[in-house]
Enzyme design. Structure first.
Site, PDB file in Angstrom:
ATOM      1  N   LEU A   2      -6.692 -67.653  79.479  1.00 25.39           N
ATOM      2  CA  LEU A   2      -6.692 -68.805  80.395  1.00 25.39           C
ATOM      3  C   LEU A   2      -6.679 -70.088  79.562  1.00 25.39           C
ATOM      4  O   LEU A   2      -7.626 -70.364  78.820  1.00 25.39           O
ATOM      5  CB  LEU A   2      -7.930 -68.783  81.290  1.00 25.39           C
ATOM      6  CG  LEU A   2      -8.185 -67.477  82.059  1.00 25.39           C
ATOM      7  CD1 LEU A   2      -9.402 -67.628  82.968  1.00 25.39           C
ATOM      8  CD2 LEU A   2      -6.963 -67.067  82.873  1.00 25.39           C
ATOM      9  N   GLY A  29      -9.078 -69.659  76.536  1.00 22.74           N
ATOM     10  CA  GLY A  29      -8.491 -70.277  75.351  1.00 22.74           C
ATOM     11  C   GLY A  29      -9.475 -71.132  74.582  1.00 22.74           C
ATOM     12  O   GLY A  29      -9.258 -71.451  73.414  1.00 22.74           O
ATOM     13  N   ARG A  48     -13.602 -82.819  79.261  1.00 19.87           N
ATOM     14  CA  ARG A  48     -14.795 -83.169  78.481  1.00 19.87           C
ATOM     15  C   ARG A  48     -14.500 -83.399  77.000  1.00 19.87           C
ATOM     16  O   ARG A  48     -15.320 -83.915  76.266  1.00 19.87           O
ATOM     17  CB  ARG A  48     -15.853 -82.055  78.648  1.00 19.87           C
ATOM     18  CG  ARG A  48     -16.488 -82.029  80.024  1.00 19.87           C
ATOM     19  CD  ARG A  48     -17.244 -80.737  80.282  1.00 19.87           C
ATOM     20  NE  ARG A  48     -16.358 -79.622  80.630  1.00 19.87           N
ATOM     21  CZ  ARG A  48     -16.753 -78.362  80.806  1.00 19.87           C
ATOM     22  NH1 ARG A  48     -18.020 -78.047  80.651  1.00 19.87           N
ATOM     23  NH2 ARG A  48     -15.886 -77.418  81.121  1.00 19.87           N
ATOM     24  N   ASN A  82       9.456 -82.864  26.849  1.00 18.41           N
ATOM     25  CA  ASN A  82       8.420 -83.875  27.016  1.00 18.41           C
ATOM     26  C   ASN A  82       8.974 -85.023  27.862  1.00 18.41           C
ATOM     27  O   ASN A  82       9.987 -85.613  27.513  1.00 18.41           O
ATOM     28  CB  ASN A  82       8.018 -84.391  25.624  1.00 18.41           C
ATOM     29  CG  ASN A  82       6.737 -85.181  25.698  1.00 18.41           C
ATOM     30  OD1 ASN A  82       6.606 -86.092  26.519  1.00 18.41           O
ATOM     31  ND2 ASN A  82       5.791 -84.859  24.838  1.00 18.41           N
ATOM     32  N   ALA A 141       6.177 -91.481  29.833  1.00 20.50           N
ATOM     33  CA  ALA A 141       5.608 -92.265  30.934  1.00 20.50           C
ATOM     34  C   ALA A 141       6.684 -93.090  31.614  1.00 20.50           C
ATOM     35  O   ALA A 141       7.564 -93.638  30.958  1.00 20.50           O
ATOM     36  CB  ALA A 141       4.526 -93.196  30.370  1.00 20.50           C
ATOM     37  N   THR A 145     -10.686 -71.109  87.457  1.00 25.63           N
ATOM     38  CA  THR A 145     -10.385 -69.934  86.624  1.00 25.63           C
ATOM     39  C   THR A 145      -9.890 -68.746  87.461  1.00 25.63           C
ATOM     40  O   THR A 145      -9.028 -67.989  87.005  1.00 25.63           O
ATOM     41  CB  THR A 145     -11.610 -69.547  85.782  1.00 25.63           C
ATOM     42  OG1 THR A 145     -12.800 -69.657  86.589  1.00 25.63           O
ATOM     43  CG2 THR A 145     -11.777 -70.448  84.589  1.00 25.63           C
ATOM     44  N   ASN A 180     -22.816 -66.272  80.865  1.00 28.37           N
ATOM     45  CA  ASN A 180     -21.479 -65.664  80.886  1.00 28.37           C
ATOM     46  C   ASN A 180     -20.649 -66.238  79.740  1.00 28.37           C
ATOM     47  O   ASN A 180     -20.535 -67.453  79.588  1.00 28.37           O
ATOM     48  CB  ASN A 180     -20.845 -66.013  82.249  1.00 28.37           C
ATOM     49  CG  ASN A 180     -19.370 -65.679  82.315  1.00 28.37           C
ATOM     50  OD1 ASN A 180     -18.888 -64.820  81.583  1.00 28.37           O
ATOM     51  ND2 ASN A 180     -18.665 -66.340  83.226  1.00 28.37           N
TER      52      ASN A 180
HETATM   53  C1  UD1 Z   1     -16.437 -71.010  82.235  1.00 31.61           C
HETATM   54  C2  UD1 Z   1     -17.169 -70.140  83.257  1.00 31.61           C
HETATM   55  C3  UD1 Z   1     -18.647 -70.044  82.890  1.00 31.61           C
HETATM   56  C4  UD1 Z   1     -18.800 -69.558  81.461  1.00 31.61           C
HETATM   57  C5  UD1 Z   1     -17.988 -70.400  80.484  1.00 31.61           C
HETATM   58  C6  UD1 Z   1     -17.977 -69.725  79.119  1.00 31.61           C
HETATM   59  C7  UD1 Z   1     -15.973 -70.521  85.347  1.00 31.61           C
HETATM   60  C8  UD1 Z   1     -15.994 -71.160  86.672  1.00 31.61           C
HETATM   61  N1  UD1 Z   1     -17.025 -70.707  84.560  1.00 31.61           N
HETATM   62  O1  UD1 Z   1     -16.958 -72.325  82.359  1.00 31.61           O
HETATM   63  O2  UD1 Z   1     -19.306 -69.159  83.777  1.00 31.61           O
HETATM   64  O3  UD1 Z   1     -20.175 -69.571  81.106  1.00 31.61           O
HETATM   65  O4  UD1 Z   1     -16.614 -70.484  80.928  1.00 31.61           O
HETATM   66  O5  UD1 Z   1     -17.304 -70.492  78.174  1.00 31.61           O
HETATM   67  O6  UD1 Z   1     -15.017 -69.807  85.034  1.00 31.61           O
HETATM   68  N2  UD1 Z   1      -8.639 -72.760  83.052  1.00 31.61           N
HETATM   69  C9  UD1 Z   1      -7.397 -72.512  83.571  1.00 31.61           C
HETATM   70  N3  UD1 Z   1      -7.097 -72.919  84.823  1.00 31.61           N
HETATM   71  C10 UD1 Z   1      -8.002 -73.549  85.618  1.00 31.61           C
HETATM   72  C11 UD1 Z   1      -9.284 -73.807  85.099  1.00 31.61           C
HETATM   73  C12 UD1 Z   1      -9.587 -73.392  83.805  1.00 31.61           C
HETATM   74  O7  UD1 Z   1      -6.545 -71.926  82.877  1.00 31.61           O
HETATM   75  O8  UD1 Z   1      -7.644 -73.871  86.758  1.00 31.61           O
HETATM   76  C13 UD1 Z   1      -8.958 -72.329  81.678  1.00 31.61           C
HETATM   77  C14 UD1 Z   1      -9.384 -73.473  80.790  1.00 31.61           C
HETATM   78  O9  UD1 Z   1      -8.231 -74.019  80.123  1.00 31.61           O
HETATM   79  C15 UD1 Z   1     -10.341 -72.817  79.804  1.00 31.61           C
HETATM   80  C16 UD1 Z   1     -10.908 -71.638  80.588  1.00 31.61           C
HETATM   81  O10 UD1 Z   1     -10.067 -71.462  81.713  1.00 31.61           O
HETATM   82  O11 UD1 Z   1      -9.671 -72.315  78.661  1.00 31.61           O
HETATM   83  C17 UD1 Z   1     -12.341 -71.913  81.070  1.00 31.61           C
HETATM   84  O12 UD1 Z   1     -12.381 -73.120  81.807  1.00 31.61           O
HETATM   85  P1  UD1 Z   1     -13.489 -74.215  81.556  1.00 31.61           P
HETATM   86  O13 UD1 Z   1     -13.216 -75.366  82.441  1.00 31.61           O
HETATM   87  O14 UD1 Z   1     -13.670 -74.451  80.120  1.00 31.61           O
HETATM   88  O15 UD1 Z   1     -14.763 -73.441  82.149  1.00 31.61           O
HETATM   89  P2  UD1 Z   1     -16.273 -73.611  81.685  1.00 31.61           P
HETATM   90  O16 UD1 Z   1     -16.853 -74.794  82.370  1.00 31.61           O
HETATM   91  O17 UD1 Z   1     -16.374 -73.548  80.239  1.00 31.61           O
HETATM   92 MG    MG Z   2     -15.075 -73.742  78.728  1.00 31.78          MG
END
Ligand code: UD1
Ligand code: MG
Length: 464
Positions: A9, A104, A16, A380, A383, A80, A172
């Site tokens: 993902l 990712g 942030r 050689n 310079a 996610t 998680n």
């Molecule tokens: C997520 C988990 C959390 C966990 C944490 C661990 C959820 C809701 N929460 O939170 O429980 O403890 O990871 O690191 O999943 N992404 C997409 N599409 C979207 C949203 C996100 O591809 O629509 C990808 C982001 O690019 C990222 C990953 O999913 O690589 C996780 O998303 P992120 O927003 O970082 O979730 P966390 O707040 O870290």
């Molecule tokens: Mg994250």
């Protein structure tokens, strides 16, 4: 064994991070974090890897195009679970499979441990599982909540958690195992009734728990490797963890590293035992340092090989260069792509080389530009010698054969050749081939005008 496929993902912007780059392209010790992640996922030989991209998708695709990976486009990014649902059609085409889902932004995951959990999951009857870790400071993570029997019943996100739920320290990691196609009916039921109005993937677990409890939670043992990167601070922390682990491995293998806290060595670098690395050095990419070589402070070495016993002195910058054995390079030397030296070569301060093949025993100790050049053994270079390799349109070659002596402040206007055993007088502009064992000299004869200075001074005094 069931087929194994991986879904990464990586569609989120990473708000942030507060930076203009997509989160997964931020560099982690010299490589984009997504590339580090893909490299380690490859070690478990999945039959296919899919990546969900969205924010700045073209840039992410460009970076990962060298891998044989299928990308899936998610726009808008609604969470996610939404990302997994977007991938649904492609995943279903794979038939029955165990799906490993990773984020990712969790790039250091320990594949040995994950492989064990994956085997365990494959042999079970469960529909989904996740890996949890225990953190003293769980802020920001989804908390894993258990029932009175110790079975995971749900994951609650930071923003949705009550103060009591926030005290849970089991979190998680965002690493999941899912059984395809059985998991999809549950994923379809995930809604957006939460603080962020997003489809949360971890909500899957409460749905399965409530229906049949065919879920599992593996306890990861190496918490540092599951840390997610959501801010520059977390990126710096993960990078520092990786840096320290690379240095630790090299030290244990017998590489001598002075003040290791100040040294930057990227994971792909190879250094033989007995090589010495001094404080404040940077060794990057696919560099290789042989034994007894010494890298002095403030030097940077990128994608270069350094031969046995060679000393790279302070403030030297090497890129795409191969240096032979027992050479002395620097201080303040810059070698660019295509510089290749044999053994016992000396390149001193303010010498710049590019596409330069330099044979053994050559000395160029001061202030030179040597580009598109071949230099024969024991020559050689004085310079201030410059190869004039660019005519405004194209780059042209210079050939200097063995045992040549090039006087200071010589310009070699390419294409040009200086044959073996010749001398070039200081200050000469060489525009034609110099035959073997001859002297080339091009100077305006010197004229001395006696008394000139006295006259000038007198004139000045009279004027006043
Ligand atoms: C997520 C988990 C959390 C966990 C944490 C661990 C959820 C809701 N929460 O939170 O429980 O403890 O990871 O690191 O999943 N992404 C997409 N599409 C979207 C949203 C996100 O591809 O629509 C990808 C982001 O690019 C990222 C990953 O999913 O690589 C996780 O998303 P992120 O927003 O970082 O979730 P966390 O707040 O870290
Ligand atoms: Mg994250």
């Amino acid at each position: 064994m069931r087929k194994r496929i991986v879904l990464i993902l990586a569609a989120g912007k990473g708000t942030r991070m507060k930076s203009p780059y997509p989160k997964v392209l931020h560099s982690l010790l010299g490589k984009p974090m997504i590339s580090r992640l893909i490299d380690s996922l490859m070690t478990i030989n999945p039959s296919k890897i899919f990546v969900v991209v969205g924010y700045e998708a073209e840039k992410v695709k460009e970076v990962i195009k060298k891998y044989n990976i299928e990308t899936i486009y998610q726009e808008p990014q609604l969470g996610t679970a939404h990302a997994v649902m977007i991938a649904r059609e492609k995943l279903l085409l794979e038939g029955e499979a165990d799906l490993l889902i990773v984020s990712g932004d969790v790039p250091l995951i320990p594949m040995d441990e994950i492989n064990l959990f994956l085997n365990n999951f494959s042999n079970s009857n469960n529909i989904a599982a996740l890996i949890s870790i225990t953190l003293e400071e769980p802020y920001g993570y989804g908390r894993v909540l258990k029932d009175f029997e110790g079975k995971m019943k749900r994951v609650v996100e930071e923003k949705d958690a009550t103060p009591a739920q926030k005290t849970a320290k089991e979190v998680n990691t965002g690493v999941y195992f899912m059984r395809i196609p059985e998991v999809f009916p549950y994923l379809e039921k995930i809604d957006t009734k939460n603080e962020q109005g997003e489809y949360y993937l971890p909500d899957l677990f409460s749905l399965i728990y409530n229906e049949n409890k065919r879920l599992d939670c593996f306890r990861g043992s190496l918490a540092a490797r599951y840390l997610g990167i959501n801010s520059q601070f977390e990126l710096a922390k993960a990078e520092e963890w990786l840096r320290v682990s690379v240095i630790g491995r090299l030290l244990s293998e017998g590489v001598i590293i002075k003040m290791p806290d100040t040294v930057w060595i990227e994971p792909e670098v190879e250094i033989e035992s007995g090589a010495i690395v001094h404080p404040f050095t940077k060794i990057c990419g696919k560099s290789k340092i042989e034994t007894e070589a010494e890298i002095m402070s403030f030097s940077t070495i990128i994608d270069s090989n350094i031969g046995k016993g060679t000393i790279i002195r302070e403030y030297t910058h090497l890129e795409k260069t191969i240096i032979g054995k027992n050479c002395r390079i620097g201080p303040y030397c810059r070698t660019r792509e295509g510089t290749v030296t044999e053994n016992d070569v000396r390149l001193g301060n303010f010498v710049e080389t590019k596409k330069a093949r330099i044979a053994s025993g050559v000395k160029a100790n001061h202030l030179s530009y040597l580009g598109d050049v071949t230099i024969g053994s024991n020559t050689n270079v004085g310079a201030g010698t410059i190869t004039c390799n660019y005519d405004g349109e194209k780059k042209l070659p210079t050939i200097i054969e063995d045992n040549v002596f090039i006087g200071s402040d010589t310009q070699l206007v390419a294409p040009v050749k200086v044959c073996a055993g010749s001398y070039i007088a200081a200050g000469t502009t060489v525009t034609r081939e110099v035959p073997p064992d001859s002297l080339a000299i091009s100077r305006t004869p010197q004229k001395n005008i006696e008394g000139w200075a006295t006259k000038r001074r007198n004139k000045k005094r009279e004027g006043n």
